[in-house]
Design a protein around this motif. Structure first.
Motif, short mmCIF file in Angstrom:
data_model
loop_
_atom_site.label_atom_id
_atom_site.label_comp_id
_atom_site.label_asym_id
_atom_site.label_seq_id
_atom_site.Cartn_x
_atom_site.Cartn_y
_atom_site.Cartn_z
N ILE A 180 0.82 -1.21 0.00
CA ILE A 180 0.00 0.00 0.00
C ILE A 180 0.85 1.25 0.00
CG2 ILE A 180 -1.85 -1.13 1.27
CD1 ILE A 180 -0.88 0.64 3.70
N VAL A 181 2.15 1.10 0.24
CA VAL A 181 2.99 2.26 0.42
C VAL A 181 4.14 2.21 -0.56
CG1 VAL A 181 4.57 3.44 1.97
CG2 VAL A 181 2.40 2.60 2.82
N SER A 182 4.30 3.28 -1.32
CA SER A 182 5.50 3.52 -2.10
C SER A 182 5.71 5.02 -2.07
CB SER A 182 5.34 3.00 -3.53
OG SER A 182 4.18 3.53 -4.12
N ARG A 312 -10.34 1.15 1.86
CA ARG A 312 -9.97 2.11 2.90
C ARG A 312 -9.90 3.51 2.33
NH1 ARG A 312 -5.00 3.81 6.54
NH2 ARG A 312 -3.70 3.51 4.71
N TYR A 313 -10.40 4.46 3.11
CA TYR A 313 -10.31 5.88 2.73
C TYR A 313 -9.74 6.66 3.89
CZ TYR A 313 -11.57 10.68 1.64
OH TYR A 313 -11.51 12.03 1.41
N VAL A 314 -8.79 7.54 3.59
CA VAL A 314 -8.16 8.37 4.61
C VAL A 314 -8.17 9.82 4.14
CG1 VAL A 314 -6.07 8.81 5.96
CG2 VAL A 314 -6.62 6.49 5.26
N TYR A 341 -2.95 18.85 3.02
CA TYR A 341 -4.22 18.15 2.84
C TYR A 341 -3.92 16.83 2.13
CZ TYR A 341 -6.14 22.87 3.50
OH TYR A 341 -6.44 24.14 3.97
N THR A 342 -4.34 15.73 2.72
CA THR A 342 -4.07 14.41 2.15
C THR A 342 -5.38 13.66 1.98
OG1 THR A 342 -1.91 14.30 3.23
CG2 THR A 342 -2.86 12.23 2.47
N SER A 343 -5.57 13.09 0.79
CA SER A 343 -6.73 12.25 0.51
C SER A 343 -6.23 10.96 -0.14
CB SER A 343 -7.70 12.97 -0.43
OG SER A 343 -8.82 12.16 -0.71
N ARG A 344 -6.65 9.83 0.41
CA ARG A 344 -6.09 8.55 -0.05
C ARG A 344 -7.17 7.47 -0.08
NH1 ARG A 344 -1.33 6.04 -0.78
NH2 ARG A 344 -1.19 3.84 -0.21
N ILE A 345 -7.22 6.72 -1.18
CA ILE A 345 -8.14 5.60 -1.33
C ILE A 345 -7.34 4.34 -1.62
CG2 ILE A 345 -10.05 4.63 -2.68
CD1 ILE A 345 -10.95 7.45 -3.30
N GLU A 346 -7.71 3.23 -0.98
CA GLU A 346 -7.02 1.96 -1.19
C GLU A 346 -8.04 0.84 -1.39
OE1 GLU A 346 -3.40 3.13 1.90
OE2 GLU A 346 -4.84 1.53 2.39
N LEU A 347 -7.75 -0.02 -2.32
CA LEU A 347 -8.54 -1.22 -2.58
C LEU A 347 -7.62 -2.43 -2.47
CD1 LEU A 347 -11.24 -2.55 -3.57
CD2 LEU A 347 -10.32 -2.34 -5.89
N SER A 362 -4.19 -11.98 -6.05
CA SER A 362 -4.24 -10.88 -5.08
C SER A 362 -4.03 -9.57 -5.81
CB SER A 362 -3.15 -11.08 -4.02
OG SER A 362 -3.28 -12.32 -3.36
N TYR A 363 -4.66 -8.53 -5.33
CA TYR A 363 -4.60 -7.25 -6.03
C TYR A 363 -4.75 -6.10 -5.05
CZ TYR A 363 -9.64 -7.93 -5.46
OH TYR A 363 -10.89 -8.17 -4.93
N SER A 364 -4.24 -4.96 -5.48
CA SER A 364 -4.41 -3.74 -4.70
C SER A 364 -4.34 -2.53 -5.62
CB SER A 364 -3.34 -3.63 -3.59
OG SER A 364 -2.07 -3.40 -4.15
N PHE A 365 -4.97 -1.46 -5.20
CA PHE A 365 -4.92 -0.20 -5.93
C PHE A 365 -4.98 0.92 -4.91
CE2 PHE A 365 -7.18 3.50 -7.60
CZ PHE A 365 -6.35 3.85 -8.66
N ASN A 366 -4.14 1.93 -5.08
CA ASN A 366 -4.24 3.10 -4.22
C ASN A 366 -4.10 4.37 -5.03
OD1 ASN A 366 -1.34 4.15 -4.03
ND2 ASN A 366 -1.06 2.01 -3.42
N SER A 367 -4.84 5.35 -4.63
CA SER A 367 -4.80 6.68 -5.25
C SER A 367 -4.56 7.70 -4.15
CB SER A 367 -6.12 6.98 -5.97
OG SER A 367 -6.11 8.28 -6.53
N HIS A 368 -3.49 8.45 -4.29
CA HIS A 368 -3.05 9.38 -3.24
C HIS A 368 -2.96 10.78 -3.84
CE1 HIS A 368 -0.72 10.08 0.60
NE2 HIS A 368 -0.47 11.18 -0.07
#
Length: 774
Positions: A180-182, A312-314, A341-347, A362-368
């Motif tokens: 989830i983190v890069s 997840r949404y932050v 201001y930070t907006s983050r979505i993770e699947l 397995s899969y993941s997607f994040n938009s930051h």
């Protein structure tokens, strides 16, 4: 006749009594792993026994029915009624320990017993972190030996995670095994994960790129969330501190349909009351308003096949700076602040294919998205990362195979020179496709030996083929002794995360020297685990020695006050050291852990004359330690916890030779105490004091923020300085300037908030309440 009648009745009674007073025997095991437990206490009526090395116990003549009580420190006690002793008892205890739990998945991408894993993995459960409750996982990791949350700015308080002295970009963070983190999100990825959803946290120290790819060059932190089907129905945790910090953590389980179970968690953290206890006119701690929601679904499928999906949404609004600042000053040069201001979505999800073979996708997607202002310098960035992985798990004889195909796509754009074309005029967002394949074979050999061989191949569009092999050997000396030897390589494809506070707060120009090559590491790790059980106490010892050699490290150069230069290291870097973790418990309800780490992170580079220079990495302590002690009072449901950590000196970043601040930090320690009262019906109240010694870095420095009264350098005077040699052949030297020492600026400094190595928050009280409904 009567004589024969009474004689026959007596014989019958003897037979009945003999049938009810037979031997009782059994085995005690760990419920989660099936491992036999040595040192467990078994009480049957008036008899008492301690299980042997194989987990077995035996009683002589026992009168039935009998109540059997089995207990062991680190596990939940179990009571059962036994009607006869004709069959052996198999008693399974559930773990209740906070450290060194017995099921891991991170080391090999498979769920295995911790003692059976050829890769050393440290496991921490919520019970461990509750000894010193924190509003985020980022803060909680300060309790883990060899892992340190590092603050990178005195004003905005963002930071990263150091593992064995290596900086944040070398640490990969995963949720349920998915990255989830890069680069961009490494600062914020561990904030806002609801603690009520965490099943355990697994930590792997050392390169793991052969399984997890880029960014796993220094270590892994894998946050395993709860299985919705096994989670409590409701869990709520409310807390506050005397610094007016408020945290709400809640989770609820529900069933949208017969075959679907969902777990919804929400975390809200609020700190909006500024303090300036060190008197520099700036906030001591960044003000934050953060909300996070996490929803996980588990699907019941045929033949027990796996299917999970989570979202997840932050959102976070944080700022730090001048105590007089408000949002009307954002971006201006009147009052300084850093507003983010930070907006983050993770699947995140996985799906086991409906075929005979064990194939898992397995899969993941994040938009930051980030909108930041550092004084007058704006930093706006966006990043999307998509990740997919298909693995095949197969056992053939004594070979346990794992093969997989992976693909990661990264899109990154910001408003800095890092995303400009070579001419420096046109915006050119980074788009990177990174395919790869992996293969792993775990071979069970005779005599308690296990051999693990693995390799991964990735193809980068710029750097080409990247190959990362690894190997591991495990020797099970006995049921309570394991020796492991691991060796492997790691790599990191650099994605310049340009939210470098030295660049942004000083409005420096970003310069990239040449084509940056991937960083590489070569690692060897020796690990030994020893478990000791006695009738009075138990202790688990986990000791490691490691050596890592880095090439092509990307290091920033701040020697020119007007720019920051990134280039590959013209030399090499070494990280080496050792650590010991000891978890222990006594039959008098005292339990705890102690951890010590000794490390050396050295950078070796040739100077202009070709002579090798050795220097220590900045903000890296030579040694550290942490501990926790917990005591459960015999009556009343009271539990006392005492936790702490201590850090040795580290080199600190100074602006010049005339900077009056110390170039090295002192030895410092943060200690905490907590008292918990269990009220029954799943309710408990807890409270205590954090930072008992009231230690802050301001104690040992004339100031922390250089020229906090002139953050825009309006009164700084410059003069001509010596030219800095330009490493590009054929180009003239670049002239620069130096800051003059004037009566208004006697040390010749510019504004700088980067002299930070520890939290600025002093002593404070806290109070909270938890409620769990199963």
């Amino acid at each position: 006749m009567k004589k024969w009648f009474y004689t026959g009745l007596s014989c019958l009674l003897v037979m009945v009594v003999q049938g009810q007073e037979t031997a009782l025997h059994g085995i005690v095991r760990d419920k989660s792993s099936g491992e036999t437990l040595a040192g467990a206490t078994v009480v049957a009526g008036t008899q008492k026994a301690i299980t042997g090395r194989d987990g077995r116990f035996t009683f002589g003549r026992t009168e039935f029915p009998v109540s059997v009580i089995v207990s062991m420190i680190g596990f939940k006690a179990d009571t059962l009624l036994v009607n006869d002793g004709s069959k052996a008892l198999y008693i399974n205890l559930s773990t209740n320990s906070g450290v060194l739990s017995d099921v891991v998945v991170t080391g090999t991408m498979k769920a295995v017993q911790k003692m059976a894993s050829p890769v050393p993995v440290e496991v921490y459960t919520p019970q461990f972190f509750r000894r010193n409750p924190t509003p985020s996982i980022f803060d909680a990791l300060q309790q883990v030996n060899g892992v340190r949350p590092q603050l990178n700015c005195n004003i905005c308080n963002t930071g990263d995670i150091h593992i064995n002295g290596l900086e944040g970009p070398y640490t990969m963070v995963l949720i349920d095994g998915m990255p989830i983190v890069s680069s961009l999100s490494s600062v914020y990825g561990l904030s806002g994960i609801p603690n009520s959803l965490v099943e355990r946290i697994e930590v792997v120290k050392g390169p793991a790129s052969s399984l997890y790819g880029s960014e796993a060059i220094g270590g892994l932190i894998n946050v395993i969330t709860k299985n919705p089907a096994k989670a409590p129905l409701v869990s709520i945790d409310l807390s506050s501190t005397t610094w007016n910090e408020y945290n709400i953590d809640a989770a609820v389980k529900f069933k949208p349909s017969k075959k679907v179970t969902s777990l919804l968690g929400v975390n809200y953290f609020n700190y909006t009351h500024p303090y300036d206890k060190n008197g520099d006119g700036f906030t001591d701690v960044t003000l934050q308003n953060r909300i996070s929601a996490f929803n996980k679904y588990a699907f019941q499928r045929r033949e027990g096949r796996v299917a999970n999906i989570a979202l997840r949404y932050v959102y976070e609004d944080r700022w730090g700076g001048d105590m007089r600042w408000n949002k009307s000053f954002r971006g201006g040069d009147s009052l300084y602040a850093e507003s983010i201001y930070t907006s983050r979505i993770e699947l995140i999800g996985n799906y086991q294919l409906p075929v005979k073979e064990k194939l898992l996708f397995s899969y993941s997607f994040n938009s930051h998205t980030q909108r930041s202002v550092y004084g007058t310098t704006a930093y706006n960035a966006g990043q999307q990362v998509g990740f997919g992985q298909l693995t095949w798990d197969k056992t053939l004889g004594n070979h346990d195979l794992l093969a997989g195909a992976v693909f990661r796509y990264t899109y990154y754009d910001d408003n800095t020179p890092a995303t400009l074309d070579q001419a420096g005029y046109t915006n050119k967002p980074e788009r990177t496709a990174l395919p790869g394949v992996l293969l792993q074979d775990e071979i069970s050999l005779n005599g308690g030996h296990t051999l693990l061989l693995g390799a991964r191949w990735d193809y980068h569009p710029v750097h080409g083929n990247i190959f990362t092999p690894r190997g591991a050997w495990k020797y099970t000396i006995g049921p309570n002794d394991v020796l492991r030897l691991n060796a492997g390589t790691g790599f990191r494809v650099v994605n310049l995360f340009t939210e470098d506070h030295a660049a942004l707060t000083g409005a420096r120009k970003v310069v990239i020297e040449g084509e940056l090559k991937p960083e590489r590491s070569y690692n060897v790790n020796l690990n030994y685990v020893k478990k000791i059980y006695t009738p009075g106490f138990w202790i688990n010892i986990d000791a490691s020695l490691w050596y890592t050699h880095f090439t092509n490290r990307i290091l920033p150069d701040y020697s020119n006050p007007d720019e920051i230069r990134y280039s590959n290291l013209r030399g090499y870097s070494i990280s080496q050291g050792g650590s010991v973790n000891a978890e222990f418990g006594f039959t008098n309800s005292l339990r705890g852990h102690v951890g010590v780490t000794r490390q050396d992170v050295t950078i070796v580079e040739k100077d202009a004359s070709g002579v090798k220079e050795r220097k220590q990495q900045l903000l890296t302590e030579k040694w550290s330690g942490n501990w926790s002690l917990s005591y459960t009072l015999p009556r009343g449901g009271w539990v006392m916890d005492y936790t702490g950590n201590i850090y040795g000196p580290m080199d600190l970043p100074l602006l010049s030779n005339t900077d009056p601040r110390s170039p090295r930090s002192p030895v410092w320690s943060i200690q905490n105490i907590q008292l918990t009262k269990k009220l029954g019906h799943g309710v408990e109240i807890y409270g205590g004091i954090k930072n008992l010694l009231n230690w802050t870095p301001a104690r040992n420095a004339p100031f922390l923020i250089a020229r906090s009264h002139d953050p825009f350098d309006k009164n700084v005077q410059y003069g001509p300085g010596q030219p800095i040699p330009n490493p590009v052949p054929g180009q003239p030297d670049i002239p620069t300037t130096v800051v003059l020492q004037t009566p208004e600026n006697p040390y010749g400094l510019t504004f700088d908030p980067n002299y930070v190595y520890a939290p600025n928050q002093g002593i404070r009280g806290f109070l909270g309440v938890r409620w769990t409904l199963n």
